[in-house]
Design a protein around this motif. Structure first.
Motif, PDB file in Angstrom:
ATOM      1  N   SER A  90      -2.710   5.970  -5.463  1.00  0.00           N
ATOM      2  CA  SER A  90      -1.317   6.332  -5.717  1.00  0.00           C
ATOM      3  C   SER A  90      -0.982   7.665  -5.046  1.00  0.00           C
ATOM      4  CB  SER A  90      -1.048   6.436  -7.219  1.00  0.00           C
ATOM      5  OG  SER A  90      -1.641   7.606  -7.759  1.00  0.00           O
ATOM      6  N   GLU A  91       0.300   7.903  -4.814  1.00  0.00           N
ATOM      7  CA  GLU A  91       0.745   9.162  -4.207  1.00  0.00           C
ATOM      8  C   GLU A  91       0.389  10.347  -5.088  1.00  0.00           C
ATOM      9  OE1 GLU A  91       1.922   9.680  -1.148  1.00  0.00           O
ATOM     10  OE2 GLU A  91       1.559   7.530  -0.832  1.00  0.00           O
ATOM     11  N   GLU A  92       0.508  10.151  -6.410  1.00  0.00           N
ATOM     12  CA  GLU A  92       0.158  11.229  -7.343  1.00  0.00           C
ATOM     13  C   GLU A  92      -1.332  11.568  -7.226  1.00  0.00           C
ATOM     14  OE1 GLU A  92       3.707   9.039  -8.792  1.00  0.00           O
ATOM     15  OE2 GLU A  92       1.699   8.434  -8.145  1.00  0.00           O
ATOM     16  N   ASP A 152      -5.121   6.059 -10.028  1.00  0.00           N
ATOM     17  CA  ASP A 152      -3.851   6.673 -10.421  1.00  0.00           C
ATOM     18  C   ASP A 152      -4.062   8.160 -10.720  1.00  0.00           C
ATOM     19  OD1 ASP A 152      -5.089   6.791 -12.899  1.00  0.00           O
ATOM     20  OD2 ASP A 152      -3.861   5.215 -13.811  1.00  0.00           O
ATOM     21  N   GLU A 153      -3.012   8.795 -11.215  1.00  0.00           N
ATOM     22  CA  GLU A 153      -3.027  10.237 -11.443  1.00  0.00           C
ATOM     23  C   GLU A 153      -4.121  10.646 -12.443  1.00  0.00           C
ATOM     24  OE1 GLU A 153       0.128  13.749 -12.797  1.00  0.00           O
ATOM     25  OE2 GLU A 153       0.673  11.628 -12.954  1.00  0.00           O
ATOM     26  N   ARG A 175      -6.853   0.319  -8.767  1.00  0.00           N
ATOM     27  CA  ARG A 175      -5.937   1.389  -8.349  1.00  0.00           C
ATOM     28  C   ARG A 175      -6.399   2.744  -8.888  1.00  0.00           C
ATOM     29  NH1 ARG A 175      -0.997   3.561 -10.517  1.00  0.00           N
ATOM     30  NH2 ARG A 175       0.519   4.109  -8.865  1.00  0.00           N
ATOM     31  N   GLU A 208      -8.689   3.874   1.449  1.00  0.00           N
ATOM     32  CA  GLU A 208      -7.950   2.786   0.810  1.00  0.00           C
ATOM     33  C   GLU A 208      -8.249   1.498   1.573  1.00  0.00           C
ATOM     34  OE1 GLU A 208      -3.732   3.263  -1.069  1.00  0.00           O
ATOM     35  OE2 GLU A 208      -3.452   2.471   0.952  1.00  0.00           O
ATOM     36  N   LYS A 248      -6.223   0.741  -4.047  1.00  0.00           N
ATOM     37  CA  LYS A 248      -4.930   1.393  -3.891  1.00  0.00           C
ATOM     38  C   LYS A 248      -5.045   2.826  -4.405  1.00  0.00           C
ATOM     39  CE  LYS A 248      -0.460   1.580  -3.054  1.00  0.00           C
ATOM     40  NZ  LYS A 248       0.075   1.497  -1.673  1.00  0.00           N
ATOM     41  N   LYS A 258      -3.220  11.117  -4.568  1.00  0.00           N
ATOM     42  CA  LYS A 258      -3.418  11.786  -3.279  1.00  0.00           C
ATOM     43  C   LYS A 258      -3.078  13.268  -3.384  1.00  0.00           C
ATOM     44  CE  LYS A 258      -2.269   7.642  -0.589  1.00  0.00           C
ATOM     45  NZ  LYS A 258      -1.257   7.020   0.300  1.00  0.00           N
TER      46      LYS A 258
END
Length: 530
Positions: free
Chosen positions: A348-350, A327-328, A325, A365, A346, A352
């Motif tokens: 994360s929205e953060e 992540d931020e 994943r 992804e 994956k 992106k």
């Protein structure tokens, strides 16, 4: 009965009589109504005739025209001289026209046919009997006959072409140009060739007979911006022979960025295959299809930093594969340098949100990296294909044969195996140094193994420190032809080596490893990559 003449290779042919026999009946009623409204006589058979009749569309049943009934449960419907004579006649040849008149055969100007869904029947895992019954005979025969005679006959096999055909008939008062007929004939023969390959592949599979022929069955999906260089053209094709592929290349989710290029896809394949082979949380950085940094760790932020530090100069403008994943925190770290592509399991929205300002950065992804696994590796020449199976094997602990006085502990062997996996994806000659689950030096693409050993070591010293190689582990993609590379490893305190073995100088190489108290294992598995 009226026989009408046309000039040899006439540019335009007027549509007066049409034969319709379709499995896929999409929009066929609208087309049939249009034909009738424009005084085109329709011939039809079987289920299509019944469908037209149920919808109040006038058509002449083929069996009534030929005066031969459909037989063998519909296996024989359109295979008749009165049908194929009307399709195949050369209208500029008086002899042909006289023969048609003598045998009371009408010219047919338009063939609208599509085929039994053989491939879908196979995909649905139907019985062999059902698959066989979905091998179309009459349809391909009609298509081949009309496409062969495109000088005079129009062939439509795809409902998507109905609209363009209607527009041309409206514009030209029921005439169709030779250019259109030729384009449709080309499409028709292409469809028939694919259909036949599907059938051939299925028969080969059910009788477990690997044919000596090699068929490439594909359909263009997208033209790429260019190939390896701007002067080269490139495109990506879908392998239409592969059925029910849950790991399709085309299932990847492109979140943002510019269009993928030929080089992007080539680089992604190298990185994703390596990440998939490591099969643990890891980071792989690729440049020009070579790994320039690899690290395996559950802490993906730490893994990225370690992989990047292996060769930060090469990592600039590279492709980053994250087996896990994004992540931020990881996104922030990656955003500090220029990269072409980020691929993660994956995003994360953060992450992106952090990366969205980099408009050209491609973010992908994907649930799996297995879509990059090749079925075959192919190179083409003027009149030849060079084909091989992919290098899908790699060593495991029980494959290794230690042939030196010094042996390794189980945990140390893990680093040795990681080095070999990385080495497998480095262009030959390849030498990879690994320490603590991370590459620390990579020597790629040299014409001799000694130079690769030296380059990998020099990079390690440059980007880490002069003692980084002490206690490291080395993989070589092929045997050592001379013991000189072992001198390089001994000088820097390498602890273990994995190589295939098989050199005439293996004995000298082993003796040199023993001299430096280096553990060395033979894998009996070469990994040349060119």
């Amino acid at each position: 009965m009226k026989i009408y003449k046309t000039k040899e290779l006439s540019n335009k042919i007027k549509i007066k009589k049409a034969l319709i026999s379709v499995y896929d009946k999409t929009n066929i009623l609208d087309l049939a109504k249009f034909l009738l409204a424009n005084n085109v006589e329709i011939y039809s058979s079987g289920g299509t005739y019944k469908y037209l009749k149920e919808n109040n569309i006038k058509a002449l049943e083929i069996s009534k025209y030929t005066k031969s009934p459909e037989i063998l449960d519909g296996r024989v419907k359109t295979l008749h001289p009165k049908i194929h004579g009307g399709i195949l006649a050369k209208r500029s040849v008086p002899k042909h026209l006289k023969e048609l008149k003598k045998n009371k055969i009408n010219l047919i100007d338009l063939i609208i046919v599509n085929l039994y869904p053989f491939k879908k029947t196979v995909e649905s895992k139907s019985s062999s009997r059902e698959c066989i019954e979905n091998i179309d005979i009459g349809g391909p025969t009609l298509i081949r006959a009309s496409a062969k005679n495109f000088d005079y006959v129009t062939t439509i096999i795809d409902p998507d072409d109905y609209h363009q055909f209607v527009d041309e008939m409206k514009k030209n008062k029921n005439y169709i140009s030779k250019k259109t007929r030729l384009n449709l004939a080309t499409k028709a023969f292409n469809e028939i060739s694919i259909y036949d390959m599907d059938i051939s592949n299925w028969f080969s599979k059910i009788c477990n007979n690997k044919t000596e022929n090699f068929f490439i069955q594909s359909k263009i999906k997208k033209k790429l911006r260019y190939g390896e260089n701007p002067k080269q053209k490139a495109a990506i094709y879908k392998n239409t022979a592969v059925l029910n592929n849950k790991n399709s290349f085309f299932n990847m989710k492109i979140i943002q960025g510019k269009e993928l290029s030929y080089n992007n896809i080539n680089d992604m394949q190298a990185g994703c295959l390596l990440a998939d082979e490591i099969n643990k949380p890891c980071v792989v950085i690729i440049k020009h299809a070579n790994p320039c940094g690899v690290s395996k760790s559950n802490n993906l932020l730490g893994a990225y930093k370690s992989a990047f530090n292996c060769d930060p100069i090469s990592a600039f403008g590279g492709i980053i594969i994250i087996n896990g994943r994004v992540d931020e925190k990881l996104a922030k770290e990656i955003s500090k340098t220029f990269v072409e592509i980020i691929v993660g399991k994956k995003i994360s929205e953060e992450a992106k949100n952090i990366l969205q300002d980099k408009k050209n950065l491609i973010i992908i992804e994907t649930k799996t990296f297995k879509q990059f696994k090749p079925l075959k590796e192919i190179k083409s020449m003027s009149d030849a294909y060079l084909i091989q199976t992919p290098d899908n094997l790699y060593s495991k602990k029980n494959n290794l044969k230690f042939i030196t006085n010094k042996k390794l502990k189980s945990k140390e062997i893990e680093d040795l195996l990681l080095a070999e996996k990385i080495c497998k994806y480095v262009k030959s000659n390849a030498i990879v140094y690994v320490k603590n689950n991370c590459s620390v030096g990579i020597g790629a693409g040299q014409m001799n193994r000694l130079d690769s050993a030296k380059i990998g070591a020099e990079k390690a010293k440059k980007f880490f420190n002069k003692n980084i190689l002490k206690g490291s582990f080395v993989a070589s993609d092929a045997f050592f032809p001379f013991p000189d590379s072992i001198d390089v490893f001994g000088k820097f305190g390498v602890k273990g080596i994995v190589q295939p073995g098989g050199s005439v100088k293996d004995k000298e190489v082993i003796e040199r490893a023993n001299k430096y108290k280096i553990a060395m294992a033979f894998s009996n598995m070469r990994h040349f990559k060119h």
